[in-house]
Design an enzyme around this catalytic site. Sequence first.
Site, PDB file in Angstrom:
ATOM      1  N   SER A   1      38.390  47.216  41.167  1.00  0.00           N
ATOM      2  CA  SER A   1      39.315  46.095  41.000  1.00  0.00           C
ATOM      3  C   SER A   1      40.217  46.340  39.802  1.00  0.00           C
ATOM      4  O   SER A   1      39.822  47.031  38.856  1.00  0.00           O
ATOM      5  CB  SER A   1      38.528  44.803  40.773  1.00  0.00           C
ATOM      6  OG  SER A   1      39.415  43.732  40.493  1.00  0.00           O
TER       7      SER A   1
ATOM      8  N   TYR B   1      32.098  38.828  37.667  1.00  0.00           N
ATOM      9  CA  TYR B   1      32.883  39.743  38.510  1.00  0.00           C
ATOM     10  C   TYR B   1      33.426  40.904  37.681  1.00  0.00           C
ATOM     11  O   TYR B   1      33.300  42.073  38.064  1.00  0.00           O
ATOM     12  CB  TYR B   1      34.018  38.980  39.189  1.00  0.00           C
ATOM     13  CG  TYR B   1      34.773  39.819  40.204  1.00  0.00           C
ATOM     14  CD1 TYR B   1      34.171  40.200  41.392  1.00  0.00           C
ATOM     15  CD2 TYR B   1      36.085  40.222  39.958  1.00  0.00           C
ATOM     16  CE1 TYR B   1      34.851  40.968  42.323  1.00  0.00           C
ATOM     17  CE2 TYR B   1      36.772  40.990  40.884  1.00  0.00           C
ATOM     18  CZ  TYR B   1      36.154  41.351  42.069  1.00  0.00           C
ATOM     19  OH  TYR B   1      36.836  42.132  42.978  1.00  0.00           O
TER      20      TYR B   1
END
Length: 235
Positions: free
Chosen positions: A138, A151
């Site tokens: 990410s 996350y």
Amino acid sequence: GYRTALLTGASRGIGEAVAVALAEAGLDVALFARNESDLARVAGRVRAAGRDALVLAGDVTREEDVVRAVREAEARWGAIDVLVNNAGIGLFKPTWEVAADEWRRVLDVNLTGPFLFCKAVVPGMIARGRGQIVMISSDVGRRTIPDGAAYCASKFGLQALTEVLRKEVRAKGVKVGAILPGMTDTYFAGSVQGDPRKADWLKADDVARAVLAMVAAPPHAQIDEIMLHPMIQEY
Ligand code: NJP
């Protein structure tokens, strides 16, 4: 070139797009995720592209599921040339509101899952002296955002795993790379793919193209990472 791939999170979103792109590029694809009916649909798309598809139902956090899947794919094709660690979940809320079990689940799916798949697949790649591992990481695996503690921690951890493993296997002919996408229109974090509010976001196909570019690098070159964002994203 590579002939076979095992892809996690293959049942929808980015994984579905990667499955079809790999098949169109001539690879047979083993499809791993929990939802078997979604996997059957994606397998149909892989076969429509003229390649073999293997449906492997399982949870990336369960080592027995991971080991069984890798064994099945290796038994069918003799080798897994490409591993795409794509399965992942989002969780976005203030740090102090994250339940301990939510925290553990995000780390387990996004970080321990890829570790387990690497552990199961890498020995075969080393024995054959070739292979490509692709992590779907990410953009927030490199910079943090508020509400992203679990996350971001999972993706920063995934970046560390990627970099350590790359150093360990490069001299054995195995490549390790990461794709770092920004906002992408999928089913991520409870959203719906195709929602008009995400019209300007990256498409799953954009991320799949980046995966293909990495997989298609010539034998003497490895692409370490590709970060991509939609033009509308501020960062
Ligand atoms: O999400 P989604 P994406 N075991 O929800 C599977 C990263 N990313 O395609 O098991 C096995 O449409 C699930 O299958 P199922 C993100 O972090 C995204 O966007 O059947 N599989 C489904 O196939 C992730 O690493 C954005 O429910 C499990 C898939 O994972 C990757 O992109 C931005 C599983 C999720 O599909 C793909 O996510 C960014 C488990 N325990 C990074 N849990 C973004 N979309 O904006 C889930 O920076 N799956």
